[in-house]
Design a protein around this motif. Structure first.
Motif, PDB file in Angstrom:
ATOM      1  N   GLU A 583      34.426   3.704  39.681  1.00  0.00           N
ATOM      2  CA  GLU A 583      33.668   3.511  40.837  1.00  0.00           C
ATOM      3  C   GLU A 583      32.639   4.521  41.094  1.00  0.00           C
ATOM      4  OE1 GLU A 583      37.190   5.321  42.838  1.00  0.00           O
ATOM      5  OE2 GLU A 583      36.587   4.109  41.026  1.00  0.00           O
ATOM      6  N   TRP A 584      32.844   5.643  40.547  1.00  0.00           N
ATOM      7  CA  TRP A 584      31.950   6.911  40.857  1.00  0.00           C
ATOM      8  C   TRP A 584      30.835   6.744  39.793  1.00  0.00           C
ATOM      9  CZ3 TRP A 584      35.759  11.305  41.860  1.00  0.00           C
ATOM     10  CH2 TRP A 584      36.305  11.192  42.844  1.00  0.00           C
ATOM     11  N   LEU A 585      30.830   6.058  38.502  1.00  0.00           N
ATOM     12  CA  LEU A 585      29.855   5.975  37.813  1.00  0.00           C
ATOM     13  C   LEU A 585      29.042   4.860  37.498  1.00  0.00           C
ATOM     14  CD1 LEU A 585      32.312   7.696  34.933  1.00  0.00           C
ATOM     15  CD2 LEU A 585      30.754   8.872  36.457  1.00  0.00           C
ATOM     16  N   LEU A 586      27.685   5.046  36.926  1.00  0.00           N
ATOM     17  CA  LEU A 586      27.222   3.973  36.365  1.00  0.00           C
ATOM     18  C   LEU A 586      27.637   3.163  35.298  1.00  0.00           C
ATOM     19  CD1 LEU A 586      23.763   5.821  36.758  1.00  0.00           C
ATOM     20  CD2 LEU A 586      24.624   4.256  38.392  1.00  0.00           C
ATOM     21  N   ALA A 587      26.817   2.125  34.930  1.00  0.00           N
ATOM     22  CA  ALA A 587      27.432   1.500  33.839  1.00  0.00           C
ATOM     23  C   ALA A 587      27.722   1.994  32.528  1.00  0.00           C
ATOM     24  CB  ALA A 587      26.653   0.047  33.475  1.00  0.00           C
ATOM     25  N   ASP A 588      26.903   3.163  32.273  1.00  0.00           N
ATOM     26  CA  ASP A 588      27.297   3.709  30.999  1.00  0.00           C
ATOM     27  C   ASP A 588      28.369   5.028  31.028  1.00  0.00           C
ATOM     28  OD1 ASP A 588      26.426   6.029  32.706  1.00  0.00           O
ATOM     29  OD2 ASP A 588      24.467   6.384  31.632  1.00  0.00           O
ATOM     30  N   GLN A 589      29.024   5.011  32.181  1.00  0.00           N
ATOM     31  CA  GLN A 589      30.284   5.688  32.419  1.00  0.00           C
ATOM     32  C   GLN A 589      29.923   7.480  32.101  1.00  0.00           C
ATOM     33  OE1 GLN A 589      33.807   4.122  30.606  1.00  0.00           O
ATOM     34  NE2 GLN A 589      33.372   2.042  31.103  1.00  0.00           N
ATOM     35  N   VAL A 590      28.824   7.852  32.318  1.00  0.00           N
ATOM     36  CA  VAL A 590      28.447   8.984  31.950  1.00  0.00           C
ATOM     37  C   VAL A 590      28.076   9.608  33.365  1.00  0.00           C
ATOM     38  CG1 VAL A 590      27.122  10.807  30.711  1.00  0.00           C
ATOM     39  CG2 VAL A 590      27.990   8.681  29.857  1.00  0.00           C
ATOM     40  N   HIS A 591      26.767   8.848  33.755  1.00  0.00           N
ATOM     41  CA  HIS A 591      26.024   9.558  34.898  1.00  0.00           C
ATOM     42  C   HIS A 591      26.420   9.076  36.175  1.00  0.00           C
ATOM     43  CE1 HIS A 591      23.023   9.719  31.602  1.00  0.00           C
ATOM     44  NE2 HIS A 591      22.671  10.574  32.272  1.00  0.00           N
ATOM     45  N   PRO A 592      26.881   9.674  37.258  1.00  0.00           N
ATOM     46  CA  PRO A 592      27.402   9.448  38.367  1.00  0.00           C
ATOM     47  C   PRO A 592      26.438   8.670  39.502  1.00  0.00           C
ATOM     48  CG  PRO A 592      27.664  11.722  38.080  1.00  0.00           C
ATOM     49  CD  PRO A 592      26.641  11.337  37.321  1.00  0.00           C
ATOM     50  N   ASN A 593      27.063   7.590  39.968  1.00  0.00           N
ATOM     51  CA  ASN A 593      26.142   6.932  40.886  1.00  0.00           C
ATOM     52  C   ASN A 593      26.062   7.671  42.081  1.00  0.00           C
ATOM     53  OD1 ASN A 593      28.507   6.472  42.021  1.00  0.00           O
ATOM     54  ND2 ASN A 593      28.829   4.347  41.245  1.00  0.00           N
ATOM     55  N   PRO A 594      25.521   7.430  43.264  1.00  0.00           N
ATOM     56  CA  PRO A 594      25.132   7.875  44.345  1.00  0.00           C
ATOM     57  C   PRO A 594      26.567   8.348  45.148  1.00  0.00           C
ATOM     58  CG  PRO A 594      23.627   6.167  44.516  1.00  0.00           C
ATOM     59  CD  PRO A 594      24.545   6.023  43.416  1.00  0.00           C
ATOM     60  N   THR A 595      27.573   7.593  45.217  1.00  0.00           N
ATOM     61  CA  THR A 595      28.962   7.981  45.477  1.00  0.00           C
ATOM     62  C   THR A 595      29.460   8.987  44.709  1.00  0.00           C
ATOM     63  OG1 THR A 595      29.096   5.685  46.529  1.00  0.00           O
ATOM     64  CG2 THR A 595      31.144   7.209  45.919  1.00  0.00           C
ATOM     65  N   GLY A 596      29.548   8.678  43.419  1.00  0.00           N
ATOM     66  CA  GLY A 596      30.022   9.676  42.240  1.00  0.00           C
ATOM     67  C   GLY A 596      29.141  11.006  42.573  1.00  0.00           C
TER      68      GLY A 596
END
Length: 619
Positions: A583-596
């Motif tokens: 849940e901390w990552l974008l769909a690519d599972q590499v870059h963090p989303n704002p929470t991550g």
């Protein structure tokens, strides 16, 4: 147009080339120079096409150009067409997000101008995480096709005007120098190299080196008997050339200045030496290249090239995380590539099954075959009937996807790019103007007051890639004096210029934090060079990578090794900390989303505070 003899050993050379290309994409950290193997195909193409034109003109005084083009494009176009149809059908049924911008990819690939279309669109062959088309590799076929069309006419014109093969040699040498110079001048160190990598003008030198070699030492001459002494010399020269090529494939990175300023040109000449020693039947290398498994791969090299990239890109897009049991994922992808290539070989090379809509695109041929098949009855030629039904289904699915394909940019990619662009702009402004930094010390939820005070006043330099850029705003909020230098797709071995520039601006602080490894691994030597350039007097923190790719473990192992060898090197184990938090990552599972991004910034601050306070003997 015919060539007097088929060189069986050179099929073995094609086998080595296609294997290097495939493993460059499957295991880029193991074979980082595997992309150079396309030069083998370019050199061989220049060699055989030039030899064929010279031979036919010498025998007949003319060139059957139309028949030559028809045969060439029949062998290229039909397998290409059905790969495009099959892949389009697959993504229509199973990965519809990849339908985005499908039509221009198909048109440019079938029109044989894909390389220039990718250049005009700013596409990058080396970027890993933005949405990649399964047809990116078709730039190669476009370059080959352009050479097939134009060069025979030039050779014929030279023969008609000058009646002397040597003019072809001089022309080929001149064009090769022009092309190598164009690559050297257009390449900009530190920037993406896709323009010079894709361009017909900047890749022409490999074809021309092969063409010049065809004049100097044609295939017929390579078959002439030689003494044992010359045979030994040829074998030795061949072994040396293959050894040098092996070093280039394992060491010559796609980011090195030397690669584009003479390296690829030199690589093409070494390939010519390998071609001579491989083709001559008196050498030991020629005998080795006749080994049946190598021949099996070599004869399917074109079909393996057609299928390897779609299989790898679609598999990794579907599975996403190939870092767990990477060997199993590699074997699965190889099995699929080999299976599809063998199917294509039986259909198009052997024509074992005559299937409507496959071996010919003419409607009349397809209808005639369907009528003949129906006349033979249901039980007869059942595989052909099933293949025809499957082919028709794939065609209908592909046409549906073609009609429904949207245009524009993937929303997730667009969001990430905008976030990175905004962060990059903000960082550049702050790095230029220190007055823009926040001077207030605010409480930050998730951090103790002591950690906040420490982080706000700490002189820290961050060096990294797009992962760093995606969290830069959060880092600057916590680290008030931070200098952030990030770039999309940056790798550790590309940072020498970055480090020198930071030092010159007096922005390389005593604490350096590194966000690198998402785009590929690095060697121990490259790591040691990096540490030496940073300086052993500085505290150096490396963020472990959570990239779901095969090189993840290699990167993190190299980081652990550096920590064990250097007292000033410390690990920030983001890979372990973020495990189980998708849940901390974008769909690519590499870059963090704002929470991550917030969690990453808090993690970095707390870990650095604890480490540096322990070093200073405080609690």
């Amino acid at each position: 147009m015919t060539l007097q003899t088929r060189s069986v050993p050179l099929d073995g050379m094609r086998a080595l080339a296609i294997l290097a290309i495939i493993f460059y994409h499957l295991m880029p950290h193991v074979l980082p120079g595997g992309y150079l193997a396309v030069n083998i195909f370019f050199v061989l193409t220049g060699f055989f096409i030039t030899a064929s034109v010279i031979e036919e003109y010498g025998q007949k005084g003319k060139l059957a150009y139309k028949r030559y083009l028809s045969r060439r494009f029949h062998r290229l176009f039909l397998p290409l067409l059905w790969m495009l149809i099959s892949v389009t059908a697959y993504i229509t049924l199973f990965q519809r997000d990849l339908l985005l911008n499908l039509r221009p990819w198909l048109f440019s690939s079938l029109g044989m101008y894909n390389n220039w279309w990718q250049i005009s669109g700013g596409a990058s062959y080396f970027e890993q995480f933005y949405v990649q088309s399964p047809f990116t590799h078709l730039w190669f076929l476009s370059v080959m096709s352009q050479f097939y069309v134009i060069w025979p006419l030039i050779v014929l014109l030279l023969l008609v005007l000058f009646k002397d093969k040597r003019i072809i040699l001089y022309t080929a040498i001149g064009l090769s120098l022009f092309s190598a110079l164009a690559m050297a001048l257009q390449y900009a160190p530190g920037e993406d190299a896709s323009r010079v990598y894709y361009g017909t003008d900047t890749r022409l030198f490999s074809f021309m080196v092969g063409s010049a070699f065809a004049v100097v030492w044609p295939l017929a001459k390579l078959n002439e008997p030689v003494s044992k002494q010359i045979s030994r010399r040829l074998t030795f020269a061949g072994l040396m050339s293959y050894a040098v090529l092996g070093v280039m494939f394992s060491r010559m990175l796609d980011s090195q200045i030397f690669t584009y300023r003479g390296g690829m040109y030199l690589n093409s000449f070494i390939i010519c030496v390998a071609v001579a020693s491989t083709a001559h039947p008196a050498t030991g290398i020629s005998k080795m290249m006749r080994f049946k498994p190598i021949q099996w791969i070599g004869r399917r090299s074109f079909l393996l090239y057609l299928w390897y990239y779609p299989v790898i890109s679609l598999y990794q897009a579907k599975v996403v995380d190939t870092s767990v049991e990477p060997g199993r994922h590699i074997l699965i992808q190889l099995a699929i590539i080999l299976g599809l290539s063998e199917l294509g070989y039986q259909l198009f090379e052997k024509e074992r099954w005559m299937v409507p809509f496959v071996q010919s695109w003419r409607p009349g041929d397809a209808i005639a075959r369907m009528k003949a098949s129906r006349a033979r009855g249901l039980a007869a030629n059942l595989p052909e009937k099933l293949a025809a039904i499957v082919s028709l289904g794939l065609l209908l699915a592909a046409l549906t996807g073609f009609a429904q394909a949207p245009s524009g940019e993937n929303s997730g990619v667009q969001e990430l790019r905008e976030q990175i662009a905004a962060s990059q702009t903000k960082m550049e402004q702050i790095n230029r103007d220190e007055s823009l930094r926040s001077r207030a010390i605010n409480n930050i939820e998730g951090l103790e007051r002591e950690t906040v005070l420490f982080a706000h006043d700490a002189d820290i330099t961050f060096i990294g890639d797009s992962v760093l850029l995606s969290v830069a705003d959060q880092l600057v909020t916590i680290f008030g004096q931070a200098v952030v230098d990030g770039a999309v797709s940056r790798q550790l071995y590309q940072t020498s210029v970055v480090i020198a520039a930071l030092e010159k601006r007096e922005q390389l602080h005593d604490t350096v934090v590194v966000f690198l490894g998402s785009n590929g691994s690095f060697t121990q030597t490259q790591m040691e060079t990096f540490i030496k350039e940073i300086g052993t007097s500085r505290d150096l923190f490396f963020l472990t990578t959570n990239v779901p790719r095969i090189w993840k473990d290699s990167v993190n192992e190299q980081l652990a090794l550096a920590e064990s060898n250097h007292s000033n090197v410390h690990i920030l184990d983001w890979n372990a900390y973020s495990s189980g938090h998708n849940e901390w990552l974008l769909a690519d599972q590499v870059h963090p989303n704002p929470t991550g991004a917030q969690q990453l910034a808090l993690f970095v601050a707390e870990e650095i505070y604890q480490e540096l306070n322990d070093e200073n003997g405080s609690n």
